[in-house]
Design a protein around this motif. Structure first.
Motif, mmCIF file in Angstrom:
data_model
loop_
_atom_site.group_PDB
_atom_site.id
_atom_site.type_symbol
_atom_site.label_atom_id
_atom_site.label_comp_id
_atom_site.label_asym_id
_atom_site.label_seq_id
_atom_site.Cartn_x
_atom_site.Cartn_y
_atom_site.Cartn_z
ATOM 1 N N PRO A 18 0.652 -1.415 -0.445
ATOM 2 C CA PRO A 18 -0.027 0.120 -0.304
ATOM 3 C C PRO A 18 0.891 1.671 0.306
ATOM 4 O O PRO A 18 1.997 1.187 0.160
ATOM 5 N N LEU A 19 -0.089 2.264 -0.108
ATOM 6 C CA LEU A 19 1.088 3.861 -0.484
ATOM 7 C C LEU A 19 1.784 3.898 1.002
ATOM 8 O O LEU A 19 2.973 4.340 1.162
ATOM 9 N N ASN A 20 1.534 3.357 2.563
ATOM 10 C CA ASN A 20 2.046 3.880 3.806
ATOM 11 C C ASN A 20 2.673 2.575 3.946
ATOM 12 O O ASN A 20 3.167 3.323 5.248
ATOM 13 N N VAL A 21 3.084 1.897 3.297
ATOM 14 C CA VAL A 21 3.815 0.421 3.986
ATOM 15 C C VAL A 21 5.272 0.682 3.046
ATOM 16 O O VAL A 21 4.840 0.353 1.837
ATOM 17 N N GLY A 22 6.338 1.303 2.722
ATOM 18 C CA GLY A 22 7.638 0.554 2.381
ATOM 19 C C GLY A 22 7.808 -0.532 2.251
ATOM 20 O O GLY A 22 8.497 -1.979 3.416
ATOM 21 N N ARG A 23 8.458 -0.847 0.951
ATOM 22 C CA ARG A 23 9.296 -2.531 0.661
ATOM 23 C C ARG A 23 9.959 -2.914 1.587
ATOM 24 O O ARG A 23 10.900 -2.024 2.524
ATOM 25 N N ASN A 24 10.543 -4.346 1.559
ATOM 26 C CA ASN A 24 11.386 -4.779 2.030
ATOM 27 C C ASN A 24 12.475 -5.224 0.990
ATOM 28 O O ASN A 24 12.168 -6.490 1.055
ATOM 29 N N MET A 25 13.680 -4.714 0.758
ATOM 30 C CA MET A 25 15.024 -4.570 0.167
ATOM 31 C C MET A 25 15.249 -6.234 -0.103
ATOM 32 O O MET A 25 15.902 -6.939 -0.954
ATOM 33 N N ASP A 26 15.652 -5.969 1.590
ATOM 34 C CA ASP A 26 16.361 -8.078 1.920
ATOM 35 C C ASP A 26 15.311 -9.288 0.943
ATOM 36 O O ASP A 26 16.013 -9.674 0.536
ATOM 37 N N GLU A 27 13.680 -8.741 1.337
ATOM 38 C CA GLU A 27 13.194 -9.602 0.483
ATOM 39 C C GLU A 27 13.286 -9.565 -0.769
ATOM 40 O O GLU A 27 12.639 -11.015 -1.371
ATOM 41 N N ILE A 28 13.393 -8.287 -1.498
ATOM 42 C CA ILE A 28 13.274 -8.163 -2.622
ATOM 43 C C ILE A 28 14.608 -9.067 -3.678
ATOM 44 O O ILE A 28 13.746 -10.232 -4.738
ATOM 45 N N LEU A 29 15.804 -9.058 -3.002
ATOM 46 C CA LEU A 29 16.293 -9.879 -3.725
ATOM 47 C C LEU A 29 16.923 -11.398 -2.818
ATOM 48 O O LEU A 29 17.256 -11.991 -3.937
ATOM 49 N N ARG A 30 15.979 -11.281 -1.702
ATOM 50 C CA ARG A 30 15.958 -13.279 -1.913
ATOM 51 C C ARG A 30 15.614 -13.751 -2.442
ATOM 52 O O ARG A 30 15.393 -14.827 -3.042
ATOM 53 N N ALA A 31 14.478 -12.640 -2.917
ATOM 54 C CA ALA A 31 13.021 -14.010 -3.252
ATOM 55 C C ALA A 31 13.520 -14.040 -5.510
ATOM 56 O O ALA A 31 13.857 -14.453 -5.678
ATOM 57 N N LEU A 32 13.638 -12.840 -5.546
ATOM 58 C CA LEU A 32 14.994 -12.332 -7.219
ATOM 59 C C LEU A 32 15.991 -13.705 -7.032
ATOM 60 O O LEU A 32 15.970 -14.202 -8.138
ATOM 61 N N ASP A 33 16.726 -14.279 -5.684
ATOM 62 C CA ASP A 33 17.798 -15.153 -5.818
ATOM 63 C C ASP A 33 17.097 -16.599 -5.822
ATOM 64 O O ASP A 33 17.739 -17.360 -6.470
ATOM 65 N N ALA A 34 16.368 -16.440 -5.388
ATOM 66 C CA ALA A 34 15.465 -18.005 -5.382
ATOM 67 C C ALA A 34 15.033 -18.251 -6.122
ATOM 68 O O ALA A 34 15.297 -19.346 -7.059
ATOM 69 N N LEU A 35 14.566 -17.281 -7.029
ATOM 70 C CA LEU A 35 13.733 -17.783 -8.589
ATOM 71 C C LEU A 35 15.067 -17.960 -9.390
ATOM 72 O O LEU A 35 14.934 -19.110 -10.180
ATOM 73 N N GLN A 36 15.923 -17.262 -9.868
ATOM 74 C CA GLN A 36 17.436 -17.380 -10.368
ATOM 75 C C GLN A 36 17.535 -19.243 -10.157
ATOM 76 O O GLN A 36 18.259 -19.682 -10.696
ATOM 77 N N VAL A 37 17.716 -19.110 -8.638
ATOM 78 C CA VAL A 37 18.455 -21.103 -8.075
ATOM 79 C C VAL A 37 17.681 -22.125 -8.454
ATOM 80 O O VAL A 37 17.953 -22.665 -8.790
ATOM 81 N N SER A 38 16.207 -21.556 -7.887
ATOM 82 C CA SER A 38 15.392 -22.291 -8.189
ATOM 83 C C SER A 38 15.083 -23.162 -9.661
ATOM 84 O O SER A 38 14.898 -24.079 -10.170
ATOM 85 N N ASP A 39 15.819 -22.301 -11.112
ATOM 86 C CA ASP A 39 15.416 -22.436 -12.489
ATOM 87 C C ASP A 39 16.511 -22.669 -12.909
ATOM 88 O O ASP A 39 16.555 -24.101 -13.390
ATOM 89 N N LYS A 40 17.363 -22.804 -12.738
ATOM 90 C CA LYS A 40 19.052 -23.167 -12.637
ATOM 91 C C LYS A 40 19.251 -24.374 -12.282
ATOM 92 O O LYS A 40 19.943 -26.013 -13.291
ATOM 93 N N HIS A 41 18.397 -24.689 -11.025
ATOM 94 C CA HIS A 41 18.859 -26.599 -10.517
ATOM 95 C C HIS A 41 17.409 -26.769 -10.483
ATOM 96 O O HIS A 41 17.050 -28.078 -9.651
ATOM 97 N N ARG A 42 16.637 -26.461 -10.984
ATOM 98 C CA ARG A 42 14.945 -27.427 -11.277
ATOM 99 C C ARG A 42 14.621 -27.739 -9.536
ATOM 100 O O ARG A 42 13.662 -28.747 -9.232
#
Length: 222
Positions: free
Chosen positions: A151-175
């Motif tokens: 929502p407009l009044n709650v900032g995002r969590n940068m650690d979670e954004i980077l963690r999720a991105l890393d997880a997607l890439q590792v998941s793709d690479k190793h199935r």
């Protein structure tokens, strides 16, 4: 005839697995056509409600300060708000002068709300004129892989954004799949067996950490 359209259905809402909607836009780095942008790379595209606002300034600064981590994950950043290119440039310079942080990634000037509408960044019950804090994770094939909305009044969590991105890439690479709170270096989940032969092989495999036949973890080999 009375318009009975639900305001929540007024704008498109892309879904995980969809091809990212294409667009052309003016940004702080010049004009881009998204389908031609960053070939071979992931893209994290994120919207913010407005320039020269406090929460947005902390978030954009966070993306800028950690841009090297996104670079290391073969990922380009693109910001967006419903502001003019002149407002964007003024804000970038203001933050640089006051904090030394430079927003060195394109920020889309979306005054006509074209891109915000394409991506469902306008949520009418939150605001008709300001984009919510959306984050789209888009893979090199231009497929949307993960979506976050704040929502407009709650900032995002940068650690979670980077963690999720890393997880997607590792998941793709190793199935493999990722358990709760997974971080790089931790064990991953092996997909469950789909036949009796695979089940028997799973039961006999001594290299796995087995909770039961359907839930097993392993360490990844670099």
């Amino acid at each position: 005839m009375e318009n009975t359209q639900n305001p929540q259905q007024a704008y498109a809402m892309p879904r995980i697995g969809d091809t990212a909607p294409d667009f052309e836009a003016l940004t702080t780095k010049g004009k881009i056509k998204f389908s031609d942008y960053a070939p071979g790379k992931w893209v994290v595209m994120f919207s913010h409600p407005a320039d020269f606002t406090p929460v947005c300034t902390t978030e954009m600064s966070g993306f800028a300060q950690r841009k090297g981590e996104f670079d290391a994950l073969n990922t380009e950043l693109i910001g967006l708000s419903i502001d003019s290119i002149h407002a964007h440039l003024g804000w970038v310079q203001n933050v640089r002068e006051n904090t030394g942080i430079y927003f060195d990634f394109p920020i889309i000037a979306d005054l006509d709300m074209k891109v915000a509408k394409l991506y469902g960044m306008l949520q009418p019950n939150e605001s008709e004129t300001a984009a919510v804090r959306a984050v789209f994770f888009i893979d090199p094939d231009k497929k949307i892989r993960l979506i976050m909305y704040y929502p407009l009044n709650v900032g995002r969590n940068m650690d979670e954004i980077l963690r999720a991105l890393d997880a997607l890439q590792v998941s793709d690479k190793h199935r493999v799949a990722m358990p709760l709170d997974w971080k790089r270096g931790e064990k991953v989940i092996v997909p469950p067996p789909k036949s009796l032969d695979e089940l028997n092989a799973r039961l006999a495999d001594q290299t796995l950490e087995k909770v039961d036949w359907y839930l097993a973890k392993k360490e990844l080999q670099n």
